[in-house]
Motif scaffolding. Structure first.
Motif, PDB file in Angstrom:
ATOM      1  N   ASN A  19      10.680 -17.836 -15.113  1.00 54.20           N
ATOM      2  CA  ASN A  19      11.158 -18.663 -14.006  1.00 54.20           C
ATOM      3  C   ASN A  19      12.681 -18.761 -14.009  1.00 54.20           C
ATOM      4  O   ASN A  19      13.330 -18.670 -12.956  1.00 54.20           O
ATOM      5  CB  ASN A  19      10.551 -20.064 -14.111  1.00 54.20           C
ATOM      6  N   ILE A  20      13.267 -18.936 -15.191  1.00 55.50           N
ATOM      7  CA  ILE A  20      14.723 -18.987 -15.298  1.00 55.50           C
ATOM      8  C   ILE A  20      15.338 -17.667 -14.848  1.00 55.50           C
ATOM      9  O   ILE A  20      16.353 -17.639 -14.133  1.00 55.50           O
ATOM     10  CB  ILE A  20      15.141 -19.317 -16.747  1.00 55.50           C
ATOM     11  N   SER A  21      14.726 -16.561 -15.245  1.00 57.62           N
ATOM     12  CA  SER A  21      15.228 -15.251 -14.839  1.00 57.62           C
ATOM     13  C   SER A  21      15.201 -15.092 -13.325  1.00 57.62           C
ATOM     14  O   SER A  21      16.137 -14.531 -12.724  1.00 57.62           O
ATOM     15  CB  SER A  21      14.390 -14.146 -15.493  1.00 57.62           C
ATOM     16  N   ASN A  22      14.132 -15.598 -12.699  1.00 59.17           N
ATOM     17  CA  ASN A  22      14.040 -15.523 -11.238  1.00 59.17           C
ATOM     18  C   ASN A  22      15.128 -16.362 -10.571  1.00 59.17           C
ATOM     19  O   ASN A  22      15.744 -15.941  -9.584  1.00 59.17           O
ATOM     20  CB  ASN A  22      12.658 -15.991 -10.784  1.00 59.17           C
ATOM     21  N   ASN A  23      15.382 -17.550 -11.116  1.00 60.69           N
ATOM     22  CA  ASN A  23      16.452 -18.395 -10.574  1.00 60.69           C
ATOM     23  C   ASN A  23      17.800 -17.695 -10.675  1.00 60.69           C
ATOM     24  O   ASN A  23      18.581 -17.660  -9.715  1.00 60.69           O
ATOM     25  CB  ASN A  23      16.506 -19.733 -11.316  1.00 60.69           C
ATOM     26  N   SER A 220      22.554 -20.353  -2.460  1.00 63.12           N
ATOM     27  CA  SER A 220      21.549 -20.788  -3.424  1.00 63.12           C
ATOM     28  C   SER A 220      21.989 -22.083  -4.096  1.00 63.12           C
ATOM     29  O   SER A 220      23.173 -22.319  -4.310  1.00 63.12           O
ATOM     30  CB  SER A 220      21.349 -19.689  -4.467  1.00 63.12           C
ATOM     31  N   ASN A 221      21.010 -22.941  -4.423  1.00 68.09           N
ATOM     32  CA  ASN A 221      21.343 -24.176  -5.128  1.00 68.09           C
ATOM     33  C   ASN A 221      21.151 -24.038  -6.639  1.00 68.09           C
ATOM     34  O   ASN A 221      21.074 -25.035  -7.362  1.00 68.09           O
ATOM     35  CB  ASN A 221      20.520 -25.353  -4.588  1.00 68.09           C
ATOM     36  N   VAL A 222      21.087 -22.806  -7.121  1.00 68.73           N
ATOM     37  CA  VAL A 222      20.918 -22.558  -8.556  1.00 68.73           C
ATOM     38  C   VAL A 222      22.211 -22.900  -9.295  1.00 68.73           C
ATOM     39  O   VAL A 222      23.298 -22.462  -8.908  1.00 68.73           O
ATOM     40  CB  VAL A 222      20.543 -21.087  -8.823  1.00 68.73           C
ATOM     41  N   SER A 223      22.100 -23.692 -10.356  1.00 73.69           N
ATOM     42  CA  SER A 223      23.223 -23.977 -11.242  1.00 73.69           C
ATOM     43  C   SER A 223      23.147 -23.023 -12.429  1.00 73.69           C
ATOM     44  O   SER A 223      22.238 -23.127 -13.260  1.00 73.69           O
ATOM     45  CB  SER A 223      23.170 -25.429 -11.723  1.00 73.69           C
ATOM     46  N   VAL A 224      24.068 -22.087 -12.487  1.00 78.24           N
ATOM     47  CA  VAL A 224      24.049 -21.092 -13.565  1.00 78.24           C
ATOM     48  C   VAL A 224      24.155 -21.777 -14.927  1.00 78.24           C
ATOM     49  O   VAL A 224      23.466 -21.399 -15.886  1.00 78.24           O
ATOM     50  CB  VAL A 224      25.195 -20.077 -13.377  1.00 78.24           C
ATOM     51  N   MET A 225      25.009 -22.786 -15.034  1.00 80.29           N
ATOM     52  CA  MET A 225      25.183 -23.483 -16.303  1.00 80.29           C
ATOM     53  C   MET A 225      23.876 -24.131 -16.750  1.00 80.29           C
ATOM     54  O   MET A 225      23.462 -23.989 -17.914  1.00 80.29           O
ATOM     55  CB  MET A 225      26.274 -24.541 -16.182  1.00 80.29           C
ATOM     56  N   ASN A 226      23.200 -24.833 -15.836  1.00 80.82           N
ATOM     57  CA  ASN A 226      21.934 -25.485 -16.197  1.00 80.82           C
ATOM     58  C   ASN A 226      20.879 -24.465 -16.588  1.00 80.82           C
ATOM     59  O   ASN A 226      20.090 -24.694 -17.524  1.00 80.82           O
ATOM     60  CB  ASN A 226      21.434 -26.339 -15.034  1.00 80.82           C
ATOM     61  N   GLU A 227      20.851 -23.341 -15.877  1.00 82.63           N
ATOM     62  CA  GLU A 227      19.854 -22.315 -16.185  1.00 82.63           C
ATOM     63  C   GLU A 227      20.116 -21.676 -17.540  1.00 82.63           C
ATOM     64  O   GLU A 227      19.182 -21.375 -18.291  1.00 82.63           O
ATOM     65  CB  GLU A 227      19.846 -21.241 -15.094  1.00 82.63           C
ATOM     66  N   MET A 228      21.387 -21.461 -17.887  1.00 81.60           N
ATOM     67  CA  MET A 228      21.705 -20.874 -19.185  1.00 81.60           C
ATOM     68  C   MET A 228      21.325 -21.823 -20.321  1.00 81.60           C
ATOM     69  O   MET A 228      20.821 -21.391 -21.368  1.00 81.60           O
ATOM     70  CB  MET A 228      23.197 -20.536 -19.244  1.00 81.60           C
TER      71      MET A 228
END
Length: 261
Positions: A19-23, A220-228
């Protein structure tokens, strides 16, 4: 038993990493809403219920319960607004606030999207980049020299040799009582489910829906920092589950060797 419990942790964290990879893969996809995996514990094996009377006629203050692992309970969508990106293209629109554009899918069913990168097809109809026709259907004459979207969703076009603008139609926005229940089908499109409830249609800017912005797209509303950070947490949890499997395998090997001796 313990190996199978640890296995559920491996499976759960594998889905989390997917899921993280998809985000992260969709960090630059216009209109993309990030997804979040929710976990829940599996059923418990009840060895002793709290309050039972023991053989010494003493009431047990606590019970003995054995957990059996974890599983993915749901994948929730974060519908908070993404960053607005100015494109200056007259057919690019964004929704500032709540709501979805309605599109007609190839099956004839209604889909919902926040990706407002619109185009004109060969018939002059407003369509998404994937070719889904916007509903209500609006046709822009091929000879139109300029197209204007009002904040309430009304669409106008300026015709050649005319200073007046011709009204072509009006977009309607769909809102849902529980948008988290919408089913993603890919390409930035969602479908109604019983969990989402029926769509409430309204003119942009009314009944709590957002307004239309022209020449702008919602990123996109993806936060790269949060996902990492979530990826590092999932990686550590995955490693711990692997260590648990290895430990149980070693214990079983030692037990087998002891029995053979």
């Amino acid at each position: 038993m313990s190996i199978y419990i640890a296995k559920t942790g491996l499976v759960a964290q594998e889905k989390q990493l997917a899921n993280i990879s998809n985000n992260l893969a969709n960090v630059n996809t216009f209109g993309f809403q990030s997804k979040r995996v929710e976990f829940e514990e599996l059923m418990y094996q009840n060895d002793r219920t709290a309050g039972n009377v023991s053989s010494e006629d003493q009431r047990q203050a606590s019970g003995v319960y054995q957990g059996t692992g974890v599983r993915v309970a749901a994948t929730n969508t974060d519908f908070s607004m993404g960053q607005l990106v100015t494109t200056d293209k007259e057919l690019d629109i964004a929704i500032e606030g709540k709501g979805f554009l309605q599109v007609t899918l190839a099956s004839g069913e209604m889909g919902y999207t926040r990706n407002g990168a619109l185009q004109r097809n060969e018939l002059g109809e407003l369509v998404t980049a994937q070719g889904f026709v916007v509903f209500p259907q609006i046709e822009v004459p091929i000879e139109a020299s300029q197209v204007i979207f009002d904040r309430d969703g009304r669409v106008y076009a300026q015709m050649p040799e005319s200073t007046d603008y011709q009204e072509l139609g009006q977009l309607e926005l769909a809102t849902f009582s529980s948008p988290e229940g919408l089913q993603p089908i890919g390409r930035g499109v969602y479908m109604e489910t019983e969990g989402s409830g029926a769509p409430q249609l309204s003119i942009a800017g009314e009944d709590g829906s957002g307004e239309i912005l022209q020449g702008i797209l919602e990123g996109s509303n993806v936060s790269v920092m949060n996902e990492m950070i979530a990826m590092m947490d999932a990686q550590r949890a995955f490693e711990v589950s692997i260590n648990a499997v290895s430990a149980m395998d070693e214990m079983q090997k030692n037990a087998n060797q002891t029995l053979k001796a």
